[in-house]
Design a protein around this motif. Structure first.
Motif, PDB file in Angstrom:
ATOM      1  N   ALA A 134      -1.184   5.365  -9.599  1.00  0.00           N
ATOM      2  CA  ALA A 134      -0.127   4.778  -8.768  1.00  0.00           C
ATOM      3  C   ALA A 134       0.900   5.806  -8.310  1.00  0.00           C
ATOM      4  CB  ALA A 134       0.562   3.654  -9.530  1.00  0.00           C
ATOM      5  N   VAL A 151      -8.817   0.666  -1.407  1.00  0.00           N
ATOM      6  CA  VAL A 151      -7.978   1.394  -2.371  1.00  0.00           C
ATOM      7  C   VAL A 151      -7.488   0.469  -3.479  1.00  0.00           C
ATOM      8  CG1 VAL A 151      -5.910   2.819  -2.660  1.00  0.00           C
ATOM      9  CG2 VAL A 151      -7.136   2.845  -0.491  1.00  0.00           C
ATOM     10  N   TYR A 152      -7.684   0.897  -4.701  1.00  0.00           N
ATOM     11  CA  TYR A 152      -7.143   0.197  -5.864  1.00  0.00           C
ATOM     12  C   TYR A 152      -6.319   1.199  -6.657  1.00  0.00           C
ATOM     13  CZ  TYR A 152     -10.849  -3.096  -4.695  1.00  0.00           C
ATOM     14  OH  TYR A 152     -11.661  -3.967  -4.026  1.00  0.00           O
ATOM     15  N   ARG A 153      -5.257   0.701  -7.281  1.00  0.00           N
ATOM     16  CA  ARG A 153      -4.420   1.605  -8.081  1.00  0.00           C
ATOM     17  C   ARG A 153      -4.542   1.279  -9.562  1.00  0.00           C
ATOM     18  NH1 ARG A 153       1.529   1.192  -5.566  1.00  0.00           N
ATOM     19  NH2 ARG A 153       1.052  -1.006  -5.858  1.00  0.00           N
ATOM     20  N   PHE A 154      -4.399   2.310 -10.397  1.00  0.00           N
ATOM     21  CA  PHE A 154      -4.213   2.040 -11.822  1.00  0.00           C
ATOM     22  C   PHE A 154      -2.838   2.565 -12.222  1.00  0.00           C
ATOM     23  CE2 PHE A 154      -4.992   6.337 -13.530  1.00  0.00           C
ATOM     24  CZ  PHE A 154      -5.753   6.924 -12.529  1.00  0.00           C
ATOM     25  N   ARG A 155      -2.318   1.998 -13.321  1.00  0.00           N
ATOM     26  CA  ARG A 155      -0.978   2.383 -13.760  1.00  0.00           C
ATOM     27  C   ARG A 155      -0.950   3.873 -14.086  1.00  0.00           C
ATOM     28  NH1 ARG A 155      -0.978  -2.799 -16.344  1.00  0.00           N
ATOM     29  NH2 ARG A 155       0.703  -4.094 -15.516  1.00  0.00           N
ATOM     30  N   ARG A 165     -10.044  -1.486 -14.740  1.00  0.00           N
ATOM     31  CA  ARG A 165     -10.370  -1.647 -13.323  1.00  0.00           C
ATOM     32  C   ARG A 165     -11.797  -1.180 -13.017  1.00  0.00           C
ATOM     33  NH1 ARG A 165      -5.351  -2.412 -13.625  1.00  0.00           N
ATOM     34  NH2 ARG A 165      -4.145  -3.266 -11.917  1.00  0.00           N
ATOM     35  N   PRO A 357      13.045   4.382  -2.801  1.00  0.00           N
ATOM     36  CA  PRO A 357      11.809   4.022  -3.517  1.00  0.00           C
ATOM     37  C   PRO A 357      10.823   5.184  -3.709  1.00  0.00           C
ATOM     38  CG  PRO A 357      11.603   3.410  -1.218  1.00  0.00           C
ATOM     39  CD  PRO A 357      12.959   4.025  -1.366  1.00  0.00           C
ATOM     40  N   THR A 359      10.910   7.405  -5.907  1.00  0.00           N
ATOM     41  CA  THR A 359      10.772   7.743  -7.329  1.00  0.00           C
ATOM     42  C   THR A 359       9.882   6.724  -8.034  1.00  0.00           C
ATOM     43  OG1 THR A 359      12.800   6.531  -7.758  1.00  0.00           O
ATOM     44  CG2 THR A 359      12.991   8.897  -7.463  1.00  0.00           C
ATOM     45  N   PRO A 360       9.230   7.141  -9.121  1.00  0.00           N
ATOM     46  CA  PRO A 360       8.252   6.239  -9.747  1.00  0.00           C
ATOM     47  C   PRO A 360       8.858   5.022 -10.445  1.00  0.00           C
ATOM     48  CG  PRO A 360       7.975   8.504 -10.533  1.00  0.00           C
ATOM     49  CD  PRO A 360       9.215   8.477  -9.711  1.00  0.00           C
ATOM     50  N   ASP A 361      10.041   5.146 -11.013  1.00  0.00           N
ATOM     51  CA  ASP A 361      10.533   4.022 -11.810  1.00  0.00           C
ATOM     52  C   ASP A 361      11.844   3.439 -11.295  1.00  0.00           C
ATOM     53  OD1 ASP A 361      12.147   6.088 -12.399  1.00  0.00           O
ATOM     54  OD2 ASP A 361      11.824   6.074 -14.568  1.00  0.00           O
ATOM     55  N   GLY A 362      12.175   3.724 -10.056  1.00  0.00           N
ATOM     56  CA  GLY A 362      13.355   3.109  -9.460  1.00  0.00           C
ATOM     57  C   GLY A 362      14.661   3.820  -9.784  1.00  0.00           C
TER      58      GLY A 362
ATOM     59  N   SER B  39       8.410  -2.357  -4.346  1.00  0.00           N
ATOM     60  CA  SER B  39       7.098  -1.783  -4.647  1.00  0.00           C
ATOM     61  C   SER B  39       6.842  -1.663  -6.150  1.00  0.00           C
ATOM     62  CB  SER B  39       6.962  -0.419  -3.963  1.00  0.00           C
ATOM     63  OG  SER B  39       8.013   0.422  -4.370  1.00  0.00           O
ATOM     64  N   LEU B  40       7.916  -1.455  -6.917  1.00  0.00           N
ATOM     65  CA  LEU B  40       7.733  -1.340  -8.368  1.00  0.00           C
ATOM     66  C   LEU B  40       7.299  -2.671  -8.974  1.00  0.00           C
ATOM     67  CD1 LEU B  40      10.771   0.825  -9.454  1.00  0.00           C
ATOM     68  CD2 LEU B  40       8.364   1.427  -9.552  1.00  0.00           C
ATOM     69  N   MET B  43       3.663  -3.726  -8.177  1.00  0.00           N
ATOM     70  CA  MET B  43       2.602  -3.125  -9.002  1.00  0.00           C
ATOM     71  C   MET B  43       2.342  -3.996 -10.234  1.00  0.00           C
ATOM     72  SD  MET B  43       0.875  -0.076  -9.432  1.00  0.00           S
ATOM     73  CE  MET B  43      -0.312   0.283 -10.718  1.00  0.00           C
ATOM     74  N   ILE B  57      -7.798  -6.303  -6.661  1.00  0.00           N
ATOM     75  CA  ILE B  57      -7.108  -6.526  -5.381  1.00  0.00           C
ATOM     76  C   ILE B  57      -6.897  -5.194  -4.673  1.00  0.00           C
ATOM     77  CG2 ILE B  57      -5.074  -7.526  -4.269  1.00  0.00           C
ATOM     78  CD1 ILE B  57      -4.584  -9.107  -6.848  1.00  0.00           C
ATOM     79  N   PRO B  58      -7.598  -4.969  -3.555  1.00  0.00           N
ATOM     80  CA  PRO B  58      -7.377  -3.698  -2.843  1.00  0.00           C
ATOM     81  C   PRO B  58      -6.030  -3.680  -2.122  1.00  0.00           C
ATOM     82  CG  PRO B  58      -9.080  -5.009  -1.744  1.00  0.00           C
ATOM     83  CD  PRO B  58      -8.609  -5.809  -2.917  1.00  0.00           C
ATOM     84  N   LEU B  59      -5.411  -2.507  -2.076  1.00  0.00           N
ATOM     85  CA  LEU B  59      -4.103  -2.385  -1.408  1.00  0.00           C
ATOM     86  C   LEU B  59      -4.201  -2.785   0.056  1.00  0.00           C
ATOM     87  CD1 LEU B  59      -2.620   0.983  -2.707  1.00  0.00           C
ATOM     88  CD2 LEU B  59      -2.188  -1.324  -3.515  1.00  0.00           C
ATOM     89  N   ASN B  60      -5.334  -2.475   0.680  1.00  0.00           N
ATOM     90  CA  ASN B  60      -5.513  -2.757   2.099  1.00  0.00           C
ATOM     91  C   ASN B  60      -5.313  -4.241   2.413  1.00  0.00           C
ATOM     92  OD1 ASN B  60      -7.268  -1.029   0.652  1.00  0.00           O
ATOM     93  ND2 ASN B  60      -8.162  -0.335   2.578  1.00  0.00           N
TER      94      ASN B  60
END
Lengths: 393, 83
Positions: A134, A151-155, A165, A357, A359-362, B39-40, B43, B57-60
Motif C-alpha cells: 500500500a 491492482v490489489y493492495r496489501f497492508r 490475498r 495525504p 504520508t502513510p499514516d495521516g 484514503s487511510l 484501506m 477488490i481491485p482498486l480499479n
C-alpha cells in the motif's frame, strides 16, 4: 464551471500552508556550496533532505565524465531510445548495470519515474494481477493505471496480509506480480523481503522490487535490499533510479528474464520520450563505478544515519520504525510540523516536509535524509537544531 | 434483490465505525464528501469488505464508485463473480 475551478480545494489548502509556512512550496536553492550545504534565503544551510545518499553529484569523477560526454556527444540526444536516442553510452551503461547486479538484461529509461511507468504499464496487462504494498510510490500506481492491470493492495510490510490475498487471488488462475520497495521513502523502513520472497515462491508469483532508495545503500556490494536479504534469485525484476545514490537522472530495470528486451518495443514510456542526455548517462556510469569500489561510502552513510536516528530518538521524537538514512520525524498536527520546519530552516537545516495525504499514516512528516558526505559535526548540528525545536515546543 | 439488500446492510455496518458520531448512513451518500472517508480509512474498509465477503477488490473497480449504493453494487458483482 471554469477550467481551473476543480482546483479550488488545492488552492484553499495552499493558501493555508503559505500563510503558515510561506517558503515551503517556493524554496529555491540559490547556490550549491557542497554535497551537503547550500544557500537558501540568502543563508548557508545544511542539506538534510535531498536523497543524496552517497554525495556523488559533486564528485570530481562524475562531473568530469559528464563534461567529457557533453564535449563529445552534446547536451541532448534529441530522440527516443527507439529512434535516434540510443548511443553507445546508453548501451554500455546497460551492460554495466547488468554486470553490477549479475543479471542478463537491463533497460535504461529516462527517469526513475518512467522506469516504473514503463514496467508496470507494459509487463502486466488487464488480464494480469498486480499485488502491491500500500505504501508504494506514485510511479508504481501510475504505471498500473496506464496499463489497466487489475491492482490489489496489501497492508504495508504485512506478509500475512499479502498471503491472505494471494490465497484468494490464485483462484483467478492468472499471472500475479508482487510489487514493493526495498527501502520506503516516507518511513525509511525495509520490506520484509526474505519472507515475501518465500511466499512469492510458494504461490508461483513474480516479484518486482523498486530499489530506488536502497541502491548503493543496502547490501555488501550496494545492490540493495534484495542482496542484503539474500534473495536476489527470487526477485524477477529490479527497478532503480539514477537520481538518488548515483547523483544523476535516469532509471532502469534489470532482470534475468531475457524476454525483458521485448518491453522496449511495447512500452510507451520507453518509446515516446527522449532518451537520457549523454551527461546524465556518463555521470551515472561513473557513479556506479564509485559504488563498486568504495564500500566505505556506505559505511559512512550508515554511521551518520545511526547517529542521527539515535539522537532524535533519545530526544523523544517519533521517528521511523528502524534506523535508516531516511529518518522521518512525525507530527500529529500539521501546524506543529510547519512551525518546526520553519525553525529548522532558521537554524540552518533544510529537511523535507511531507503532508497528508501523501504520508502513510495521516501524520505530517519532517523527513531527514542523510548522506555519506555529511560530517559527524554536521550530523550533530542537525540534531542540535531538532533539539532547539523540541525545547521551543 | 434480497441479496443486494443484505450486501448493502453489511456495508453500512462496516462503514459505521469510520464515520463521525451517530450519523445515519443512507445508500445515496457520497463516501468521500458525505462520510468523510479518506484514503487511510478506505484501506481499512476495503480489507474488512474483503474479509466479510471473502472477495478480492481491485482498486480499479473502486475508482468509479462514489456512493454507498454504488459500492454495494460493485461488491455484489464481485461476490457473484467469485461464486
Amino acid at each position: 464551471m471554469g477550467l481551473f475551478d476543480k482546483f479550488e480545494n488545492i488552492t484553499a489548502s495552499l493558501n493555508v500552508i503559505e500563510q503558515q509556512c510561506c517558503a515551503f512550496f517556493n524554496i529555491i536553492i540559490e547556490e550549491i556550496l557542497s554535497a551537503t550545504e547550500a544557500v537558501i534565503n540568502g543563508r548557508r544551510v545544511i542539506l538534510a533532505g535531498t536523497n543524496n545518499y552517497l554525495g556523488l553529484p559533486l564528485r570530481k569523477e562524475c562531473k568530469e565524465a559528464a563534461c567529457r560526454a557533453i564535449e563529445k556527444e552534446g547536451t541532448g540526444t534529441t530522440g527516443s531510445r527507439m529512434a535516434n536516442g540510443t548511443y553507445s553510452s546508453h548501451v554500455a551503461l546497460e551492460q554495466d548495470i547488468s554486470d553490477f547486479y549479475g543479471r542478463s538484461n537491463t533497460i535504461v529509461f529516462t527517469t526513475g519515474y518512467s522506469a516504473n511507468l514503463a514496467m508496470l504499464s507494459t509487463l502486466v496487462g488487464p488480464k494480469d494481477i498486480v499485488l502491491l504494498d500500500a505504501d508504494c510510490h506514485a510511479s508504481i500506481y501510475d504505471g498500473c493505471r496506464l496499463g489497466g492491470v487489475q491492482v490489489y493492495r496489501f497492508r504495508h510490510n504485512d506478509v500475512d496480509d499479502l498471503e491472505k490475498r494471494l490465497k484468494r487471488l490464485r483462484k483467478q488462475d492468472t499471472n500475479i506480480l508482487i510489487v514493493l520497495e526495498g527501502l520506503y521513502s516516507m518511513l525509511g523502513d525495509r520490506a520484509p523481503l526474505r519472507e515475501i520472497a518465500s511466499v512469492k515462491e510458494e504461490y508461483g508469483a513474480y516479484l518486482l522490487v523498486d530499489e530506488a532508495h536502497s541502491l548503493g545503500v543496502l547490501g555488501n556490494r550496494g545492490r540493495g535490499l534484495s542482496e542484503e536479504a539474500g534473495v536476489e534469485d527470487a526477485v524477477d525484476f529490479i527497478v532503480g533510479t539514477f537520481s538518488k545514490s548515483l547523483g544523476s537522472v535516469g532509471g532502469f530495470c534489470t532482470s534475468n528474464h531475457k524476454e525483458l528486451e521485448i518491453i522496449r518495443y511495447a512500452s510507451r514510456p520507453y518509446v515516446f520520450t527522449a532518451s537520457s542526455s549523454p551527461a546524465n548517462i556518463a555521470a551515472a556510469k561513473a557513479a556506479l563505478e564509485i559504488i563498486r569500489r568504495e564500500p566505505q561510502l556506505r559505511e559512512r552513510l550508515w554511521e551518520n544515519a545511526d547517529a542521527l536516528y539515535g539522537r532524535l530518538k533519545e530526544m523523544g521524537f517519533r521517528v521511523g520504525p528502524e534506523p535508516s538514512p531516511i529518518i522521518p520525524v512525525r507530527f500529529e498536527e500539521v501546524a506543529r510540523a510547519f512551525s518546526a520546519w520553519n525553525r529548522l530552516l532558521d537554524q540552518g537545516v533544510y529537511v523535507n516536509m511531507v503532508l497528508p495525504p501523501a504520508t502513510p499514516d495521516g501524520t505530517a512528516l519532517l523527513r531527514c535524509s542523510l548522506s555519506a558526505a555529511h560530517t559527524m559535526e554536521q550530523v550533530e548540528k542537525i540534531a542540535g537544531a531538532f533539539s532547539a525545536v523540541r525545547d521551543f515546543e | 434483490m434480497k441479496a443486494e439488500k443484505v450486501v448493502l446492510e453489511r456495508i453500512v455496518e462496516i462503514l459505521q465505525p469510520f464515520v463521525s458520531g451517530k450519523m445515519e448512513i443512507t445508500p445515496g451518500m457520497d463516501i468521500e464528501s458525505d462520510l468523510a472517508i479518506d484514503s487511510l480509512k478506505s484501506m481499512e474498509i476495503l480489507a474488512s469488505l474483503e474479509d466479510v465477503f471473502d472477495i478480492s477488490i481491485p482498486l480499479n473497480v473502486l475508482s468509479e464508485v462514489r456512493t454507498v449504493e454504488e459500492l454495494a453494487v460493485q461488491i455484489q458483482k464481485l461476490v457473484e463473480a467469485e461464486k
